[in-house]
Design a protein around this motif. Structure first.
Motif, PDB file in Angstrom:
ATOM      1  N   ALA A 163       7.442 -11.163  -7.624  1.00 16.61           N
ATOM      2  CA  ALA A 163       7.749 -10.264  -6.511  1.00 16.61           C
ATOM      3  C   ALA A 163       7.433 -10.950  -5.191  1.00 16.61           C
ATOM      4  CB  ALA A 163       6.950  -8.973  -6.632  1.00 16.61           C
ATOM      5  N   THR A 164       8.232 -10.641  -4.179  1.00 18.19           N
ATOM      6  CA  THR A 164       7.947 -11.050  -2.802  1.00 18.19           C
ATOM      7  C   THR A 164       8.091  -9.829  -1.909  1.00 18.19           C
ATOM      8  OG1 THR A 164      10.266 -11.684  -2.414  1.00 18.19           O
ATOM      9  CG2 THR A 164       8.742 -13.417  -3.147  1.00 18.19           C
ATOM     10  N   PHE A 223       9.902   3.738  -0.805  1.00 16.60           N
ATOM     11  CA  PHE A 223      10.515   4.942  -0.247  1.00 16.60           C
ATOM     12  C   PHE A 223      11.170   5.792  -1.324  1.00 16.60           C
ATOM     13  CE2 PHE A 223      11.081   2.864   4.214  1.00 16.60           C
ATOM     14  CZ  PHE A 223       9.719   3.004   4.418  1.00 16.60           C
ATOM     15  N   GLN A 224      11.210   5.267  -2.568  1.00 19.11           N
ATOM     16  CA  GLN A 224      11.668   6.059  -3.709  1.00 19.11           C
ATOM     17  C   GLN A 224      10.505   6.799  -4.372  1.00 19.11           C
ATOM     18  OE1 GLN A 224      13.370   2.891  -6.010  1.00 19.11           O
ATOM     19  NE2 GLN A 224      15.365   2.985  -4.964  1.00 19.11           N
ATOM     20  N   GLY A 225       9.290   6.591  -3.847  1.00 17.85           N
ATOM     21  CA  GLY A 225       8.121   7.293  -4.363  1.00 17.85           C
ATOM     22  C   GLY A 225       7.392   6.576  -5.488  1.00 17.85           C
ATOM     23  N   LYS A 226       7.739   5.308  -5.761  1.00 14.18           N
ATOM     24  CA  LYS A 226       7.085   4.570  -6.839  1.00 14.18           C
ATOM     25  C   LYS A 226       5.879   3.811  -6.313  1.00 14.18           C
ATOM     26  CE  LYS A 226      11.000   3.836  -9.970  1.00 14.18           C
ATOM     27  NZ  LYS A 226      11.783   2.814 -10.711  1.00 14.18           N
ATOM     28  N   LYS A 227       4.763   3.911  -7.052  1.00 15.63           N
ATOM     29  CA  LYS A 227       3.574   3.140  -6.714  1.00 15.63           C
ATOM     30  C   LYS A 227       3.740   1.709  -7.234  1.00 15.63           C
ATOM     31  CE  LYS A 227       0.488   7.156  -7.016  1.00 15.63           C
ATOM     32  NZ  LYS A 227      -0.689   7.737  -7.709  1.00 15.63           N
ATOM     33  N   VAL A 228       3.258   0.745  -6.452  1.00 18.66           N
ATOM     34  CA  VAL A 228       3.370  -0.661  -6.828  1.00 18.66           C
ATOM     35  C   VAL A 228       2.035  -1.354  -6.594  1.00 18.66           C
ATOM     36  CG1 VAL A 228       4.554  -2.859  -6.422  1.00 18.66           C
ATOM     37  CG2 VAL A 228       5.816  -0.713  -6.184  1.00 18.66           C
ATOM     38  N   THR A 229       1.639  -2.198  -7.560  1.00 22.53           N
ATOM     39  CA  THR A 229       0.455  -3.042  -7.419  1.00 22.53           C
ATOM     40  C   THR A 229       0.847  -4.480  -7.728  1.00 22.53           C
ATOM     41  OG1 THR A 229      -1.021  -1.252  -8.136  1.00 22.53           O
ATOM     42  CG2 THR A 229      -1.905  -3.490  -8.186  1.00 22.53           C
ATOM     43  N   LEU A 230       0.500  -5.389  -6.814  1.00 21.23           N
ATOM     44  CA  LEU A 230       0.734  -6.816  -7.033  1.00 21.23           C
ATOM     45  C   LEU A 230      -0.618  -7.524  -7.076  1.00 21.23           C
ATOM     46  CD1 LEU A 230       3.740  -7.496  -4.608  1.00 21.23           C
ATOM     47  CD2 LEU A 230       3.800  -6.897  -7.034  1.00 21.23           C
ATOM     48  N   ILE A 259       2.399  -4.363 -11.362  1.00 20.11           N
ATOM     49  CA  ILE A 259       2.840  -3.158 -12.066  1.00 20.11           C
ATOM     50  C   ILE A 259       3.620  -2.285 -11.101  1.00 20.11           C
ATOM     51  CG2 ILE A 259       2.134  -1.069 -13.293  1.00 20.11           C
ATOM     52  CD1 ILE A 259       1.484  -3.502 -14.892  1.00 20.11           C
ATOM     53  N   VAL A 260       4.779  -1.829 -11.521  1.00 20.30           N
ATOM     54  CA  VAL A 260       5.527  -0.821 -10.784  1.00 20.30           C
ATOM     55  C   VAL A 260       5.320   0.502 -11.521  1.00 20.30           C
ATOM     56  CG1 VAL A 260       7.779  -0.040  -9.979  1.00 20.30           C
ATOM     57  CG2 VAL A 260       7.243  -2.484  -9.986  1.00 20.30           C
ATOM     58  N   GLY A 261       4.611   1.427 -10.887  1.00 17.33           N
ATOM     59  CA  GLY A 261       4.335   2.715 -11.519  1.00 17.33           C
ATOM     60  C   GLY A 261       2.941   3.233 -11.257  1.00 17.33           C
ATOM     61  N   GLY A 262       2.017   2.374 -10.811  1.00 15.40           N
ATOM     62  CA  GLY A 262       0.655   2.824 -10.591  1.00 15.40           C
ATOM     63  C   GLY A 262      -0.121   1.891  -9.689  1.00 15.40           C
ATOM     64  N   HIS A 263      -1.288   2.374  -9.244  1.00 19.38           N
ATOM     65  CA  HIS A 263      -2.187   1.583  -8.422  1.00 19.38           C
ATOM     66  C   HIS A 263      -3.413   1.190  -9.241  1.00 19.38           C
ATOM     67  CE1 HIS A 263      -0.468   3.336  -4.418  1.00 19.38           C
ATOM     68  NE2 HIS A 263       0.189   2.257  -4.825  1.00 19.38           N
ATOM     69  N   TYR A 264      -3.747  -0.102  -9.204  1.00 23.34           N
ATOM     70  CA  TYR A 264      -4.885  -0.630  -9.961  1.00 23.34           C
ATOM     71  C   TYR A 264      -5.634  -1.629  -9.093  1.00 23.34           C
ATOM     72  CZ  TYR A 264      -1.949   1.151 -13.740  1.00 23.34           C
ATOM     73  OH  TYR A 264      -1.164   1.949 -14.537  1.00 23.34           O
ATOM     74  N   ALA A 265      -6.966  -1.670  -9.270  1.00 21.37           N
ATOM     75  CA  ALA A 265      -7.779  -2.614  -8.512  1.00 21.37           C
ATOM     76  C   ALA A 265      -7.696  -4.018  -9.084  1.00 21.37           C
ATOM     77  CB  ALA A 265      -9.235  -2.142  -8.473  1.00 21.37           C
ATOM     78  N   ASP A 299       8.050   5.212 -16.709  1.00 26.71           N
ATOM     79  CA  ASP A 299       8.116   3.805 -17.104  1.00 26.71           C
ATOM     80  C   ASP A 299       7.267   2.974 -16.146  1.00 26.71           C
ATOM     81  OD1 ASP A 299       9.821   4.289 -19.194  1.00 26.71           O
ATOM     82  OD2 ASP A 299      11.643   3.691 -18.131  1.00 26.71           O
ATOM     83  N   PHE A 300       6.303   2.262 -16.690  1.00 27.63           N
ATOM     84  CA  PHE A 300       5.498   1.338 -15.900  1.00 27.63           C
ATOM     85  C   PHE A 300       6.036  -0.073 -16.162  1.00 27.63           C
ATOM     86  CE2 PHE A 300       2.989   5.066 -15.958  1.00 27.63           C
ATOM     87  CZ  PHE A 300       2.026   4.989 -14.961  1.00 27.63           C
ATOM     88  N   LEU A 301       6.719  -0.630 -15.174  1.00 25.74           N
ATOM     89  CA  LEU A 301       7.293  -1.963 -15.328  1.00 25.74           C
ATOM     90  C   LEU A 301       6.220  -3.025 -15.081  1.00 25.74           C
ATOM     91  CD1 LEU A 301       9.679  -4.007 -15.561  1.00 25.74           C
ATOM     92  CD2 LEU A 301       9.961  -3.726 -13.080  1.00 25.74           C
ATOM     93  N   VAL A 302       6.090  -3.944 -16.017  1.00 26.74           N
ATOM     94  CA  VAL A 302       5.161  -5.061 -15.859  1.00 26.74           C
ATOM     95  C   VAL A 302       5.919  -6.210 -15.195  1.00 26.74           C
ATOM     96  CG1 VAL A 302       3.612  -6.677 -17.015  1.00 26.74           C
ATOM     97  CG2 VAL A 302       3.859  -4.340 -17.897  1.00 26.74           C
ATOM     98  N   ILE A 303       5.498  -6.559 -13.978  1.00 21.37           N
ATOM     99  CA  ILE A 303       6.117  -7.677 -13.259  1.00 21.37           C
ATOM    100  C   ILE A 303       5.486  -8.972 -13.747  1.00 21.37           C
ATOM    101  CG2 ILE A 303       6.426  -8.773 -11.010  1.00 21.37           C
ATOM    102  CD1 ILE A 303       6.398  -6.017  -9.749  1.00 21.37           C
ATOM    103  N   ARG A 304       6.303  -9.907 -14.143  1.00 25.73           N
ATOM    104  CA  ARG A 304       5.839 -11.220 -14.582  1.00 25.73           C
ATOM    105  C   ARG A 304       6.775 -12.262 -13.990  1.00 25.73           C
ATOM    106  NH1 ARG A 304       8.010 -10.479 -18.914  1.00 25.73           N
ATOM    107  NH2 ARG A 304       7.238 -12.129 -20.245  1.00 25.73           N
ATOM    108  N   GLN A 305       6.363 -13.505 -14.030  1.00 27.80           N
ATOM    109  CA  GLN A 305       7.221 -14.581 -13.518  1.00 27.80           C
ATOM    110  C   GLN A 305       7.321 -15.671 -14.566  1.00 27.80           C
ATOM    111  OE1 GLN A 305       6.179 -16.176  -9.665  1.00 27.80           O
ATOM    112  NE2 GLN A 305       8.289 -16.829  -9.331  1.00 27.80           N
ATOM    113  N   LEU A 306       8.521 -15.865 -15.080  1.00 29.84           N
ATOM    114  CA  LEU A 306       8.756 -16.884 -16.082  1.00 29.84           C
ATOM    115  C   LEU A 306       9.229 -18.160 -15.416  1.00 29.84           C
ATOM    116  CD1 LEU A 306      10.589 -14.786 -18.831  1.00 29.84           C
ATOM    117  CD2 LEU A 306       8.142 -15.158 -18.531  1.00 29.84           C
TER     118      LEU A 306
END
Length: 467
Positions: A35-36, A63-70, A96-102, A238-245
């Motif tokens: 993600a950038t 702005f679609q209301g989804k929580k994102v954590t990078l 993660i797209v779907g929630g906030h995590y520390a 759905d909680f999308l797991v962002i990864r970079q291959l």
């Protein structure tokens, strides 16, 4: 295959440790491309070299209301306008797209779905039925989602393969797209790391069957509470797991059975047993598997490196699967080792004595030549005609390995090595390792022989001597 396309959306962003400083910005992310985030303003109020180089956790709401954590985010570029405006770009390879995590350790799911490159092809299972009739002339096409395949438990996670399908009717055309996902289910919220520790080894198993990389292209997690209930139906976020291959050129080629060593359909009722054996032996076989997989994931690696990797792979496998010592450690230490040490003249320099002492530690262990000869002899009934004499094959590999790793200063061993010989021995080593793994995973000798005869690309190349 589940979509791996990138999405771009605007939102509000802040550092997890400084939520009071919020900036507008636009994120571009994908399930396999990281993600950038382009921010209008700078994420750090105090601009200095130290803050610009620090990694941090970025949180936001689109702005679609989804929580994102990078996680482990880093500023990759900053721009400062002389009139006072600033902006910056933040990048991350996990989130993660779907929630906030520390932190990543806080991410917990009830189940995880993984779409792997080539998984649907490997199942060789379809719910599409086609029938052509002549009176009247018509084509009858029906679709039924195939039944879920149960693979038992992996690390206490109930493991299944779930199929799905979508139809796309249009003017003058109709298409049906099938897909398959690996589903891991826990009995309670479980750290994501445990799910990853289960599906990563499964990637090795699938890659081995496909004989090409089986990358996890899309990972979705679900928690234990539904987002909403509509007409009695629980709807989960759905909680999308962002990864970079590292690879982005994912192949769209459809694999056929003859491209693979075996398919799920061919395993039949023994599928759960074969996968169970793989996982029960995974920790023991991991050193050899990692070396072998490196040749599948990097088919264009230097030929010398490929040969040396496969030679080391055979040695690592033999060490954990068979006895490998001419004499037991205790007997050797109290007898021959002491005699040899006592015979070393005392006037020898200390560094030389230390080197000899280290060599004596392992003198009772089998050499590479002996290990390869044992493995080749074990499977001579299946692939002996392709490998040739076990002792001659082992000697050729051992001598070439020694020349490549310990070249004499005055020799031109590297330059004189015939590349065709290097390629031929590499393919034979890979074929032998392939056979050893099939044996470990519970395949009977007749089935392994049939795979070598009709499916193995390694065996075909060794037999015909073609690239």
């Amino acid at each position: 295959m589940s979509s791996i396309r990138e999405e771009t959306v605007k939102g509000i962003w802040w550092r997890q440790e400084a939520p009071e400083r919020q900036l507008q910005g636009e994120i571009t992310y994908g399930p396999a491309s990281g993600a950038t985030v382009d921010l209008f303003g700078h994420i750090h109020a105090d601009l200095n070299q130290r803050s610009l180089s620090q990694r941090f956790t970025l949180q936001g709401i689109t702005f679609q209301g989804k929580k994102v954590t990078l996680f482990d985010a880093l500023i990759t570029s900053s721009q400062f306008n002389m009139l006072g405006s600033t902006w910056c770009t933040v990048a991350s390879s996990s989130g993660i797209v779907g929630g906030h995590y520390a932190q990543p350790a806080d991410v917990r799911f009830r189940n995880v779905r993984v779409w792997l490159d080539g998984l649907r092809d490997w199942t060789w299972t379809s719910g599409i039925d086609f029938r052509h009739e002549t009176e009247p002339t018509r084509a009858l096409i029906t679709y039924k989602v195939p039944y879920t395949v149960h693979l038992g438990k992996i690390s206490d996670l109930v493991t299944t393969l779930e199929f799905s399908g979508s139809t796309s009717p249009g003017a003058g055309k109709l298409s049906i797209q099938e897909d398959c996902a690996l589903v891991l289910e826990a009995n309670a919220l479980t750290p994501y790391e445990k799910f990853a520790d289960a599906f990563h080894p499964f990637q090795h198993f699938l890659s081995f069957a496909l004989q090409c990389p089986a990358l996890a292209l899309h990972v979705i997690g679900h928690i234990d509470q539904p987002r909403e209930v509509i007409q009695g139906q629980q709807i989960f976020e759905d909680f999308l797991v962002i990864r970079q291959l590292s690879r982005t050129d994912f192949s769209s080629k459809t694999l056929l059975p003859h491209d693979m060593l075996f398919t799920l359909k061919e395993l039949g009722e023994s599928a759960e047993n074969s996968i169970g054996k793989f996982f029960s032996n995974y920790d023991r076989l991991k050193p050899a598997l990692d070396l072998y997989m490196s040749t599948l994931y990097h088919p264009d690696q230097l030929l010398r490196l490929r040969f040396l990797t496969l030679a080391q792979c055979l040695e690592a496998y033999h060490r954990v699967s068979m006895p490998g010592k001419y004499m037991g450690d205790e007997q050797y230490s109290k007898g021959l080792k002491q005699l040899l040490w006592d015979s070393i003249p005392s006037e020898i320099d200390a560094p030389f004595r230390a080197a000899l002492k280290n060599k004596l530690k392992y003198l009772n262990e089998y050499s590479l030549r002996k290990r390869i000869e044992i493995l080749a002899s074990k499977h001579t009934e299946i692939i002996g005609k392709l490998l040739g004499s076990a002792d001659e094959f082992a000697e050729s590999v051992s001598e070439l390995r020694n020349k490549l790793t310990h070249p004499e200063p005055s020799s031109d061993a590297l330059g004189k090595t015939e590349w065709k010989e290097l390629w031929r021995l590499s393919e034979k080593l890979a074929l032998l390792m392939e056979t050893c793994f099939l044996d470990e995973f519970g395949f009977c000798r007749d089935r392994i022989r049939d795979i070598a005869r009709t499916r193995s690309e390694r065996a075909r190349r060794v037999h015909f001597g073609v690239l």
